[in-house]
Design an enzyme around this catalytic site. Structure first.
Site, PDB file in Angstrom:
ATOM      1  N   PHE A  46     -15.290   7.468 -43.464  1.00 34.42           N
ATOM      2  CA  PHE A  46     -16.720   7.238 -43.708  1.00 34.42           C
ATOM      3  C   PHE A  46     -17.195   6.185 -42.720  1.00 34.42           C
ATOM      4  O   PHE A  46     -16.772   5.027 -42.770  1.00 34.42           O
ATOM      5  CB  PHE A  46     -17.028   6.785 -45.138  1.00 34.42           C
TER       6      PHE A  46
ATOM      7  N   ASP B   4     -13.298   0.089 -37.479  1.00 28.80           N
ATOM      8  CA  ASP B   4     -14.531  -0.033 -38.258  1.00 28.80           C
ATOM      9  C   ASP B   4     -14.233  -0.938 -39.454  1.00 28.80           C
ATOM     10  O   ASP B   4     -13.655  -0.508 -40.454  1.00 28.80           O
ATOM     11  CB  ASP B   4     -15.003   1.359 -38.708  1.00 28.80           C
TER      12      ASP B   4
ATOM     13  N   LYS C 106     -22.686  -4.948 -43.010  1.00 30.81           N
ATOM     14  CA  LYS C 106     -22.728  -5.331 -44.433  1.00 30.81           C
ATOM     15  C   LYS C 106     -22.763  -6.847 -44.647  1.00 30.81           C
ATOM     16  O   LYS C 106     -23.823  -7.441 -44.538  1.00 30.81           O
ATOM     17  CB  LYS C 106     -21.555  -4.686 -45.171  1.00 30.81           C
TER      18      LYS C 106
END
Ligand SMILES: Cc1ncc(COP(=O)(O)O)c(C=O)c1O
Length: 408
Positions: free
Chosen positions: A147, A232, A261
């Protein structure tokens, strides 16, 4: 003020969203109105322990005083310049973020998906300019069940049909191999490979933690093959796993690290590609950019986030409380939990499907004052703010045990 100010109930507010809001999410039926630390409060004043923390965007809790203060101070001075001009906050942010990650250069963006998109472009450019891959032939190897975000290019290499179906045609140039499989990775890498792009721990897939040695293996393999290792760390990074980065568990330094984030402190969207100079150095003026990327408000909040992480306190808390989380989950195995994976303050918990779907368990937890999010099937994800207290974590685990004990 001319608009009606009558306070609407949770049920009214949920109902009001239905006709006007795109249905791309299926939120739990809780309407949050305010929050502090690890706790949120709904419009009726009910309190919930936030065990999701904005998918790790709230690693420092809601409204951490140092971050709120940094934001307020910056709001009073300067919020946006665009990169057409310099601003007086960006250099410090970039210097300190690079130092925190042990890399040299920073490309500031806003959302996680933008950081991933930027990394794809930078890796391809590097392949053509430095590695000498023939034009338009560069490939990037990714892992199944990844993801990395929601843009057209990113869903092009997703293996989740819900994320992809109906959104083609897709961007070519990606090869998908099983996660945690070095032999498959080795077989997929060739002279056209610009990069291997992976999550050091797969969050959305259910907190999939690779075998020890996998990340070091990816580092070694990419070095030998002459391609880039792109990690990531948008969900796994910035303290969540007990280290600054999840790759730190294997003392691995990738060529590019993607952050997002928590970098925005739960206040503004801030993301970044952090990389070696030889890699990010391939970009020249006009080749890439973002109006909001690197804005002074984002840089001020991002710098305050880096400052919190420089103390090491949050990484330490995640490691120490991670032991509590693991212990609590171990005690529930066989009592409604069929298995779990955890590192630091992050866990994917597979509940017995006979007791309900992940969604149903999440709803039951919500009714007991604990907010979590399901992922696929009967898996729920726990990722409390790193500021959560030991007793709060123990209480949440006890509540999970209670909810599972209640059955389906
Ligand atoms: C590993 C990873 N990469 C990228 C993203 C995308 O981030 P954003 O939602 O900010 O675009 C996410 C979001 O969940 C993520 O977990």
């Amino acid at each position: 003020m001319t608009t009606a100010t009558r306070t609407r109930s949770s049920a009214e507010l949920i109902g009001a969203e239905e006709p006007v809001l795109a249905h791309n999410y299926h939120p739990l039926p809780v309407v949050v109105a305010r929050a502090e630390g690890a706790w949120v409060e709904d419009v009726e004043g009910r309190r919930y322990l936030d065990m999701l923390a904005g998918y790790s965007a709230l690693n420092f809790g809601h409204r951490h005083p140092a971050l709120i203060e940094a934001a307020h101070r910056q709001l009073d001075r300067l919020t946006l310049t665009s990169r057409a001009f310099h601003n007086d906050r960006l250099a410090e942010f970039a210097e300190r973020l690079a130092a925190l990650t042990g890399l040299d250069m920073v490309l500031p963006m806003n959302t996680g998906a933008e950081a991933v998109e930027s990394a794809v472009k930078v890796a391809r450019k590097w392949a053509y300019d430095v590695k000498g891959v023939p034009a338009d032939r560069a490939t990037i190897v990714v892992a199944a069940d990844n993801f990395h975000g929601r843009t057209t290019t990113i869903v092009s290499f997703s293996t989740d049909e819900t994320a992809r179906a109906g959104f083609g045609p897709f961007t070519p140039g990606f090869r998908v191999v099983p996660y945690n499989d070095l032999a498959a990775l080795e077989a997929a890498v060739d002279d056209t490979t610009a990069a291997v792009l992976i999550e050091p721990i797969q969050g959305e897939a259910g907190v999939n933690i690779p075998d020890d040695g996998y990340l070091a293996g990816v580092r070694e393999l990419t070095r030998r093959a002459g391609c880039l290792f792109v990690a990531d760390e948008i969900q796994s990074g910035l303290g969540r796993t007990g280290h600054t980065l999840a790759v730190d568990h294997e003392s691995v330094v990738p060529d590019m690290v993607l952050l997002g984030k928590a970098l925005g402190g739960g206040i503004v969207p801030v993301s970044a590609v952090v990389a070696r100079r030889e890699v990010l150095g391939v970009l020249h003026p006009g080749e890439h950019g973002s109006t909001f990327g690197g804005n002074p408000l984002a840089a001020a909040v991002g710098t305050a986030v880096v400052e919190l992480l420089e103390t090491g306190e949050f990484q330490r808390r995640a490691a120490e409380l991670g032991v509590v989380l693991r212990g609590g989950l171990e005690a529930l195995v066989g009592k409604g939990v069929v298995g779990f994976r955890s590192r630091g303050l992050w866990a994917g918990v597979d509940v017995d499907p006979a007791l309900g779907t992940g969604r149903e368990v999440s709803e039951r937890l919500m009714r007991e004052g604990v907010l979590v999010k399901d992922t696929h099937g009967s898996t729920i994800r726990l990722a409390p703010p790193l500021t959560v207290r030991g007793e709060e974590l123990r209480d949440a685990l006890e509540t999970l045990g209670k909810v599972l004990g209640q059955g389906g």
